[in-house]
Motif scaffolding. Structure first.
Motif, PDB file in Angstrom:
ATOM      1  N   ILE A 126       9.164  -1.222  -6.289  1.00 19.10           N
ATOM      2  CA  ILE A 126       7.950  -1.977  -6.610  1.00 19.10           C
ATOM      3  C   ILE A 126       8.241  -3.477  -6.664  1.00 19.10           C
ATOM      4  O   ILE A 126       7.335  -4.277  -6.824  1.00 19.10           O
ATOM      5  N   ALA A 127       9.502  -3.833  -6.496  1.00 22.39           N
ATOM      6  CA  ALA A 127       9.908  -5.236  -6.557  1.00 22.39           C
ATOM      7  C   ALA A 127       9.273  -6.037  -5.423  1.00 22.39           C
ATOM      8  O   ALA A 127       8.986  -5.515  -4.352  1.00 22.39           O
ATOM      9  N   TYR A 128       9.056  -7.314  -5.717  1.00 21.03           N
ATOM     10  CA  TYR A 128       8.610  -8.327  -4.755  1.00 21.03           C
ATOM     11  C   TYR A 128       7.152  -8.224  -4.323  1.00 21.03           C
ATOM     12  O   TYR A 128       6.738  -8.941  -3.429  1.00 21.03           O
TER      13      TYR A 128
ATOM     14  N   ILE B   8       1.519   4.716  -9.365  1.00 18.15           N
ATOM     15  CA  ILE B   8       2.745   3.920  -9.359  1.00 18.15           C
ATOM     16  C   ILE B   8       3.911   4.769  -9.861  1.00 18.15           C
ATOM     17  O   ILE B   8       5.026   4.693  -9.327  1.00 18.15           O
ATOM     18  N   LYS B   9       3.686   5.604 -10.858  1.00 18.76           N
ATOM     19  CA  LYS B   9       4.738   6.490 -11.373  1.00 18.76           C
ATOM     20  C   LYS B   9       5.254   7.402 -10.265  1.00 18.76           C
ATOM     21  O   LYS B   9       6.461   7.576 -10.095  1.00 18.76           O
ATOM     22  N   GLU B  10       4.358   7.977  -9.487  1.00 22.34           N
ATOM     23  CA  GLU B  10       4.764   8.828  -8.377  1.00 22.34           C
ATOM     24  C   GLU B  10       5.490   8.010  -7.301  1.00 22.34           C
ATOM     25  O   GLU B  10       6.470   8.467  -6.710  1.00 22.34           O
ATOM     26  N   HIS B  11       5.026   6.796  -7.083  1.00 23.12           N
ATOM     27  CA  HIS B  11       5.650   5.893  -6.109  1.00 23.12           C
ATOM     28  C   HIS B  11       7.136   5.707  -6.426  1.00 23.12           C
ATOM     29  O   HIS B  11       7.990   5.805  -5.550  1.00 23.12           O
ATOM     30  N   VAL B  12       7.428   5.456  -7.687  1.00 23.02           N
ATOM     31  CA  VAL B  12       8.796   5.186  -8.115  1.00 23.02           C
ATOM     32  C   VAL B  12       9.604   6.474  -8.303  1.00 23.02           C
ATOM     33  O   VAL B  12      10.724   6.591  -7.795  1.00 23.02           O
TER      34      VAL B  12
ATOM     35  N   LEU C  65       0.863  -1.178   0.000  1.00 17.54           N
ATOM     36  CA  LEU C  65       0.000   0.000   0.000  1.00 17.54           C
ATOM     37  C   LEU C  65       0.899   1.227   0.000  1.00 17.54           C
ATOM     38  O   LEU C  65       1.486   1.584   1.012  1.00 17.54           O
ATOM     39  N   SER C  66       1.010   1.854  -1.136  1.00 20.22           N
ATOM     40  CA  SER C  66       1.935   2.965  -1.334  1.00 20.22           C
ATOM     41  C   SER C  66       1.370   4.289  -0.838  1.00 20.22           C
ATOM     42  O   SER C  66       0.168   4.529  -0.918  1.00 20.22           O
TER      43      SER C  66
ATOM     44  N   ARG D 103      -2.460   4.957  -2.274  1.00 16.44           N
ATOM     45  CA  ARG D 103      -3.381   5.428  -1.260  1.00 16.44           C
ATOM     46  C   ARG D 103      -3.410   6.946  -1.123  1.00 16.44           C
ATOM     47  O   ARG D 103      -4.373   7.490  -0.655  1.00 16.44           O
ATOM     48  N   ALA D 104      -2.343   7.638  -1.504  1.00 14.93           N
ATOM     49  CA  ALA D 104      -2.282   9.101  -1.493  1.00 14.93           C
ATOM     50  C   ALA D 104      -2.896   9.713  -0.236  1.00 14.93           C
ATOM     51  O   ALA D 104      -3.738  10.588  -0.293  1.00 14.93           O
TER      52      ALA D 104
END
Length: 171
Positions: free
Chosen positions: A98-100, A87-91, A81-82, A107-108
Protein backbone atom coordinates in the motif's frame (compact mmCIF):
# COMPACT_ATOMS: atom_id res chain seq x y z
CA UNK A 1 -42.44 19.61 3.01
CA UNK A 2 -38.81 20.82 2.80
CA UNK A 3 -37.13 20.65 -0.56
CA UNK A 4 -34.63 17.78 -0.77
CA UNK A 5 -31.06 18.91 -1.33
CA UNK A 6 -28.95 16.96 -3.75
CA UNK A 7 -25.18 17.02 -3.94
CA UNK A 8 -23.49 17.96 -7.19
CA UNK A 9 -22.44 14.95 -9.26
CA UNK A 10 -18.75 15.65 -8.62
CA UNK A 11 -19.07 16.25 -4.87
CA UNK A 12 -17.01 13.17 -3.97
CA UNK A 13 -14.09 14.07 -6.23
CA UNK A 14 -11.81 16.86 -5.01
CA UNK A 15 -11.92 19.74 -7.48
CA UNK A 16 -8.21 19.66 -8.26
CA UNK A 17 -8.33 15.96 -9.20
CA UNK A 18 -11.21 16.46 -11.63
CA UNK A 19 -9.05 18.60 -13.86
CA UNK A 20 -5.72 16.80 -13.65
CA UNK A 21 -4.57 14.47 -16.39
CA UNK A 22 -4.63 10.86 -15.17
CA UNK A 23 -1.94 8.56 -16.49
CA UNK A 24 -1.96 4.80 -15.98
CA UNK A 25 1.37 3.01 -15.80
CA UNK A 26 0.97 -0.58 -16.91
CA UNK A 27 3.64 -3.23 -16.55
CA UNK A 28 4.49 -6.58 -15.03
CA UNK A 29 4.11 -7.14 -11.31
CA UNK A 30 6.81 -9.83 -11.46
CA UNK A 31 9.18 -11.47 -13.90
CA UNK A 32 12.37 -10.62 -15.70
CA UNK A 33 11.21 -7.34 -17.23
CA UNK A 34 10.67 -5.80 -13.78
CA UNK A 35 14.37 -5.78 -12.91
CA UNK A 36 15.27 -4.46 -16.37
CA UNK A 37 12.61 -1.73 -16.38
CA UNK A 38 12.28 -0.62 -12.75
CA UNK A 39 14.42 2.52 -13.27
CA UNK A 40 12.30 3.55 -16.28
CA UNK A 41 9.13 3.04 -14.25
CA UNK A 42 10.53 5.07 -11.36
CA UNK A 43 11.49 7.95 -13.68
CA UNK A 44 8.15 7.92 -15.46
CA UNK A 45 6.41 8.06 -12.08
CA UNK A 46 8.59 11.05 -11.18
CA UNK A 47 7.80 12.83 -14.42
CA UNK A 48 4.06 12.27 -13.99
CA UNK A 49 4.30 13.99 -10.61
CA UNK A 50 6.51 16.81 -11.89
CA UNK A 51 4.04 17.53 -14.70
CA UNK A 52 1.16 17.75 -12.21
CA UNK A 53 -0.69 14.68 -13.45
CA UNK A 54 -2.18 11.88 -11.35
CA UNK A 55 -0.68 8.40 -11.54
CA UNK A 56 -3.02 5.39 -11.70
CA UNK A 57 -1.72 1.88 -11.07
CA UNK A 58 -3.01 -1.60 -10.39
CA UNK A 59 -1.79 -1.19 -6.77
CA UNK A 60 0.62 -4.07 -7.16
CA UNK A 61 4.31 -4.92 -7.04
CA UNK A 62 6.83 -4.59 -9.87
CA UNK A 63 6.56 -1.86 -12.50
CA UNK A 64 3.45 -0.17 -10.99
CA UNK A 65 5.15 -0.11 -7.58
CA UNK A 66 8.32 1.56 -8.90
CA UNK A 67 6.25 4.14 -10.79
CA UNK A 68 4.29 4.90 -7.61
CA UNK A 69 7.53 5.23 -5.64
CA UNK A 70 9.00 7.76 -8.10
CA UNK A 71 5.73 9.67 -8.13
CA UNK A 72 5.51 9.73 -4.33
CA UNK A 73 9.08 10.93 -3.89
CA UNK A 74 8.28 13.96 -6.07
CA UNK A 75 5.14 14.80 -4.11
CA UNK A 76 2.75 13.42 -6.70
CA UNK A 77 -0.64 11.83 -6.33
CA UNK A 78 -0.86 8.10 -7.03
CA UNK A 79 -4.12 6.18 -6.88
CA UNK A 80 -3.96 2.40 -6.82
CA UNK A 81 -6.87 0.27 -7.97
CA UNK A 82 -6.57 -2.97 -6.04
CA UNK A 83 -7.94 -6.36 -7.09
CA UNK A 84 -9.07 -6.94 -3.50
CA UNK A 85 -12.44 -6.18 -1.97
CA UNK A 86 -10.88 -4.43 1.06
CA UNK A 87 -7.54 -2.92 2.03
CA UNK A 88 -7.13 -5.71 4.60
CA UNK A 89 -7.58 -8.31 1.87
CA UNK A 90 -5.21 -6.34 -0.38
CA UNK A 91 -2.43 -6.61 2.19
CA UNK A 92 -3.14 -9.95 3.88
CA UNK A 93 -4.59 -12.18 1.17
CA UNK A 94 -3.03 -10.71 -1.97
CA UNK A 95 0.22 -9.71 -0.22
CA UNK A 96 0.29 -6.42 -2.14
CA UNK A 97 1.86 -3.14 -0.99
CA UNK A 98 0.00 0.00 0.00
CA UNK A 99 3.10 2.19 0.11
CA UNK A 100 3.50 5.23 -2.15
CA UNK A 101 -0.17 5.66 -2.97
CA UNK A 102 -2.24 8.65 -1.87
CA UNK A 103 -5.21 6.32 -1.76
CA UNK A 104 -6.14 2.84 -2.81
CA UNK A 105 -9.50 1.93 -4.15
CA UNK A 106 -10.67 -1.64 -4.05
CA UNK A 107 -12.34 -3.16 -7.05
CA UNK A 108 -12.90 -6.89 -6.31
CA UNK A 109 -13.18 -7.73 -9.98
CA UNK A 110 -11.75 -10.49 -12.10
CA UNK A 111 -8.59 -9.42 -13.88
CA UNK A 112 -10.21 -8.45 -17.18
CA UNK A 113 -12.79 -6.29 -15.39
CA UNK A 114 -10.14 -4.72 -13.20
CA UNK A 115 -8.02 -3.84 -16.23
CA UNK A 116 -11.04 -2.26 -17.88
CA UNK A 117 -11.74 -0.09 -14.83
CA UNK A 118 -8.09 0.95 -14.55
CA UNK A 119 -7.65 1.95 -18.18
CA UNK A 120 -11.05 3.60 -18.48
CA UNK A 121 -10.20 5.76 -15.46
CA UNK A 122 -7.08 7.06 -17.22
CA UNK A 123 -6.60 9.70 -19.90
CA UNK A 124 -3.45 7.95 -21.10
CA UNK A 125 -1.76 4.58 -20.62
CA UNK A 126 1.98 3.96 -20.63
CA UNK A 127 3.12 0.35 -21.02
CA UNK A 128 6.53 -0.58 -19.64
CA UNK A 129 7.72 -4.13 -20.32
CA UNK A 130 4.77 -6.19 -19.23
CA UNK A 131 3.06 -9.51 -19.70
CA UNK A 132 -0.51 -10.62 -20.48
CA UNK A 133 -2.20 -8.17 -18.11
CA UNK A 134 -0.32 -5.30 -19.73
CA UNK A 135 -1.38 -6.54 -23.16
CA UNK A 136 -4.99 -6.55 -22.00
CA UNK A 137 -4.68 -3.00 -20.62
CA UNK A 138 -3.04 -1.84 -23.86
CA UNK A 139 -5.78 -3.30 -26.07
CA UNK A 140 -8.53 -1.75 -23.93
CA UNK A 141 -6.82 1.65 -24.06
CA UNK A 142 -6.21 1.26 -27.80
CA UNK A 143 -9.87 0.47 -28.52
CA UNK A 144 -10.95 3.38 -26.28
CA UNK A 145 -8.64 5.65 -28.30
CA UNK A 146 -6.65 6.69 -25.24
CA UNK A 147 -3.30 8.38 -25.60
CA UNK A 148 -0.74 5.56 -25.56
CA UNK A 149 2.91 5.41 -24.68
CA UNK A 150 5.32 2.54 -24.36
CA UNK A 151 8.87 1.85 -23.29
CA UNK A 152 10.35 -1.18 -25.01
CA UNK A 153 13.66 -2.94 -24.90
CA UNK A 154 14.72 -5.25 -23.26
CA UNK A 155 11.57 -7.33 -23.49
CA UNK A 156 7.99 -7.75 -22.58
CA UNK A 157 4.69 -6.92 -24.22
CA UNK A 158 5.70 -3.30 -24.81
CA UNK A 159 8.19 -4.55 -27.43
CA UNK A 160 5.25 -5.85 -29.47
CA UNK A 161 3.25 -2.60 -29.49
CA UNK A 162 4.71 -1.15 -32.73
CA UNK A 163 3.88 -4.42 -34.52
CA UNK A 164 0.37 -4.50 -33.01
CA UNK A 165 -0.30 -0.93 -34.09
CA UNK A 166 0.92 -1.68 -37.62
CA UNK A 167 -1.16 -4.86 -37.82
CA UNK A 168 -4.28 -3.14 -36.49
CA UNK A 169 -3.68 -0.24 -38.92
CA UNK A 170 -5.16 2.31 -36.53
CA UNK A 171 -1.92 4.16 -35.78
Amino acid sequence: MPKKKTAPKTASIPYRLQHQYKICVSGAAAGETVEADKDKAYEIGRQIALQGAVLLTGATTGIPFYAAKGNYECGGIAIGLSPAATIKEHVNAYKLPIAYHESSSTRALITAGANLLLTRSADAVITIGGRMGSLNEFTIAFEDQKTLGSCWDPGGIADEIPHLLHTAKKN
